[in-house]
Design a protein around this motif. Sequence first.
Motif, short mmCIF file in Angstrom:
data_model
loop_
_atom_site.label_atom_id
_atom_site.label_comp_id
_atom_site.label_asym_id
_atom_site.label_seq_id
_atom_site.Cartn_x
_atom_site.Cartn_y
_atom_site.Cartn_z
N LEU B 140 0.85 -1.18 0.00
CA LEU B 140 0.00 0.00 0.00
C LEU B 140 0.88 1.22 0.00
O LEU B 140 1.81 1.30 0.79
CB LEU B 140 -0.82 0.04 1.29
N TYR B 141 0.59 2.16 -0.88
CA TYR B 141 1.32 3.42 -0.85
C TYR B 141 0.37 4.51 -0.41
O TYR B 141 -0.52 4.90 -1.16
CB TYR B 141 1.91 3.73 -2.23
N ASP B 142 0.55 4.98 0.77
CA ASP B 142 -0.31 6.03 1.30
C ASP B 142 0.29 7.39 0.95
O ASP B 142 1.52 7.53 0.92
CB ASP B 142 -0.42 5.86 2.81
N HIS B 143 -0.57 8.38 0.71
CA HIS B 143 -0.13 9.73 0.38
C HIS B 143 0.88 9.79 -0.77
O HIS B 143 1.88 10.50 -0.67
CB HIS B 143 0.51 10.42 1.59
N PRO B 144 0.67 9.09 -1.84
CA PRO B 144 1.59 9.28 -2.96
C PRO B 144 1.32 10.65 -3.59
O PRO B 144 0.25 11.22 -3.39
CB PRO B 144 1.19 8.16 -3.93
N LEU B 145 2.29 11.18 -4.27
CA LEU B 145 2.08 12.44 -4.97
C LEU B 145 2.27 12.17 -6.47
O LEU B 145 3.36 11.84 -6.90
CB LEU B 145 3.06 13.51 -4.49
N LEU B 146 1.17 12.30 -7.22
CA LEU B 146 1.23 12.03 -8.65
C LEU B 146 1.20 13.35 -9.40
O LEU B 146 0.96 14.40 -8.83
CB LEU B 146 0.03 11.17 -9.05
N SER B 147 1.44 13.28 -10.69
CA SER B 147 1.37 14.51 -11.48
C SER B 147 0.70 14.23 -12.80
O SER B 147 0.65 13.09 -13.28
CB SER B 147 2.78 15.05 -11.72
N LEU B 148 0.17 15.28 -13.37
CA LEU B 148 -0.49 15.16 -14.67
C LEU B 148 -0.26 16.47 -15.41
O LEU B 148 -0.33 17.54 -14.82
CB LEU B 148 -2.00 14.93 -14.44
N ASP B 149 0.01 16.37 -16.70
CA ASP B 149 0.22 17.58 -17.49
C ASP B 149 -1.10 18.14 -17.97
O ASP B 149 -1.87 17.45 -18.64
CB ASP B 149 1.11 17.26 -18.70
N ILE B 150 -1.35 19.38 -17.62
CA ILE B 150 -2.56 20.04 -18.08
C ILE B 150 -2.13 21.23 -18.91
O ILE B 150 -1.59 22.20 -18.36
CB ILE B 150 -3.41 20.55 -16.89
N ALA B 151 -2.36 21.14 -20.20
CA ALA B 151 -2.04 22.24 -21.10
C ALA B 151 -0.65 22.82 -20.84
O ALA B 151 -0.47 24.02 -20.71
CB ALA B 151 -3.10 23.34 -20.98
N GLY B 152 0.32 21.96 -20.72
CA GLY B 152 1.69 22.43 -20.59
C GLY B 152 2.11 22.68 -19.15
O GLY B 152 3.27 22.91 -18.87
N HIS B 153 1.15 22.66 -18.22
CA HIS B 153 1.50 22.81 -16.82
C HIS B 153 1.45 21.46 -16.13
O HIS B 153 0.62 20.63 -16.46
CB HIS B 153 0.51 23.72 -16.09
#
Lengths: 475, 376
Positions: B140-153
């Motif tokens: 289990l990975y609690d509090h992972p921090l993911l990312s996603l590109d939104i319009a270049g950000h």
Amino acid sequence: MSLLTSLARLRALDEGIAQPIATVRHFHLSQRPMVFIPLKLSGEAAAPLAAMLGSDRERPHLFVVTQPRNRDLRFAWTAEVAGVLLPYIESFTNDTETVERRNADPYERALDAPQIIVPNQAGVAFTRLLGRSTRFRSTEGPYPVPESVPLLGRWLTYFAERAAYPGSSLMPAATEELGRHWASGQSGLEDANLAALLGWITTGPSDEAEDPLIWPPAGPATDPGFDAEVLAPAIESESAERITEALRTQLEPTWRLMWQAIDLLAALPEGASVAQRWEQDRGSFSGMAVHISEGAPPQARRDGAVAAAAKLARMERAQAAYDVQRAYDDPLVMAEYRLTGEAFAGEVVETVPDNTEGEGRSRKLRPLVVIKTDDPVLLPPGTSLGTPQRRGQGAELVEAGQGLVTLKITKGMGRGKTPAPGAVPEIGERVCYTSLTDDFQGSPALPEAEATPWTHGGPPQEYVPDDEDAQEEWS
Amino acid sequence: MSGLKREGDHVHRLEALRGITPQQPHDARAIAALAANPGCTRRALMDGAGIDKDAAARHLGFPAPFGQSPFAITRGNMFEALVKADGCAELLRMLRELLGLPVAEVSYHDVENVGAHLRHAHTRALIDRAAREGQDAGTLYDHPLLSLDIAGHTAYLEPDVVAFQLGGRFHIVEIKSFAVIDGQADPSAVAAAARQAAVYVLALRNLLEELGHDPLKVSHDVVLVCPENFANRPVATLVDVRKQLAVLRRQLTRMTTLDRLLEELPDDLSFDLRPDEDGRPTRPVAELADALRRTTARYAPDCLSACDLCFFCRDEARQEGASDLLGRQVRDELGGVASVAEALGLADGTRDPAEGQEEIARLLRNAERLRRECLN
Ligand code: SF4
């Protein structure tokens, strides 16, 4: 929604006032309705917060759970609500009529039935949950509750279920009924706001209707701003009076709106088929009352497969009947079918009242009627027709074209050689015919409950509430 | 600004649109809401530029009607704490049942322990290792921090979720405090949770892909954890979010191809709120309103539950007399006649149908005739 209703909405938007989409009232309105406005605690499934209820508009009852997280207070609240609702419901069980039935024993049907009016669909849904969370409670054992609590739970469950039954008037929602009779100039979504919808119907739209400080939401959800700024500090203060008064401010405006809605709907003349549907409601209500008095167990958590299929089939038939009856009762509803070519109306221009078919003993009276209409008739020759003007009669379309429709009356002409006076429309009379008929196939052949196929879970077990049900947490 | 890709003109153009207004970070809820009205250019541009729409709406005098009750927030936090207590003990019990976990031992990894600034890198490393080793033990990975590109950000997602790996497959776990009663929950609440979980699935898939792993190692079945009946006891259910993923992808693609929308914009257009030192917007309201009106909106009553600008756009639709106000159903029924006056003109016969409008005009005239006949 039909194009006719869409047009009414456009007109409403243009003129700044709601437009009628019905000429008669399509539900039964009790002489003595019970208005019920429940509020719940935000974030919880069915934690009651308060309710304003009563059948006297001058004297509403207000019951408040002064510490919403305290489970004993919740049950005490439920018992208080039961103290008003149960005597109201039971007051209808004594006066009955005996109904004879073919192939079955006669039964007793209440002459009148209770009607609990809630503000909106969410009010019905909350009533259902309230019923679900109380009907399995036990009056003995580790968490005893007053006897009235599970009893109220069963009735609330019954009313909320009945609310989903097309054409039933036992638990109407004010916004639904208003929306069935008036088209506002806003979207259906916005019509769920009682204050906004009533605004459109009475004085025209105003932004105030959406201001929770002027018109608090009609429940069961409260305004988040009120929760944060008024209710939370009041609960913090632990002053029962402060909490009660805070909730009164949220309920009183809706109380007034509810009675305004009732007055508006009462002013409409009742549709011709309403009494017939109310008779079914009365029968259903009496059945439930007998059920309870005979000590049957509370409604199951879930329907068995056969019961669910049977219920669905019943609801579909009820919906079809309700649609047809409304069209027959109300020319403005029938107009939707005229627009789509399933009905037509016009003036009788020619008749052959003594037209017959067959010879000798099988000779039958089949009067011909020619109608001039502006409606687009899309029905093929041979279509069976009914008419709101002579509900006992049936007719058949002979031919249609160039604004003229010829039909022959095939049912309800009696055995005479000439038609009874008034049986055949006169030249110059305005008539309407439609392919919609209230003549439905019987109940689909469903297996009896005991014969539920194993693929559908086998025969349903009679529901016996256990201790776990009775002690289910309600936190 | 971290994560900002300085490539492509449109990023500069979006920055110019935002001016000195600080960029509003996207969370999963906001990203999920992007898909609510995919056809709206105004929204696509404002989200692309990272403008705080709530602040803009407030400044314009049309504050959004959304608020969350403190009771609901407390309840949500309480429930999440309960599910995650003791190293997610309760959650593990449920996952074991739901996914038929064969192992008795499940390891728990709280990513938050490493400190906020390292969380994303740490999450990456952990997920990379897990995917590489294909370890079979559930983690289990609690509090992972993911990312996603939104319009270049780059938007960082701080989920209250846990990514769970079992047999080489990852599952997203979403904890919600609405109740499941006798196996049924409020469909709109479930739909919203599914949309949000889809954002995490997509982010995690992108991460795996970047790391050179098979993105499909992330299951499209997410684990939804809700309280059961009227108690606080949690219950877990699998929810298939394939549909939500498809919608989300389409919308994100659209956001990254904002170029065409940007090209059509006048050069001087700006959504800048010009915040002062305290963050209070100082841009003249009329000017901001004007700037917004120069972008095309696509108001629908659904906006009322999905977009902070809804009251502003509704007001605009009212002034324009747009039939959109009445809802998509009416709009569809009208076969694309967009204005109220036009539709009523066709119904009254005071306006001649344009080409292609003959059929709807005939229907409207007929409907008008019938209404008049019945109401007189
Ligand atoms: S409220 Fe306005 S900006 Fe937001 S999605 Fe709707 S039309 Fe677009």
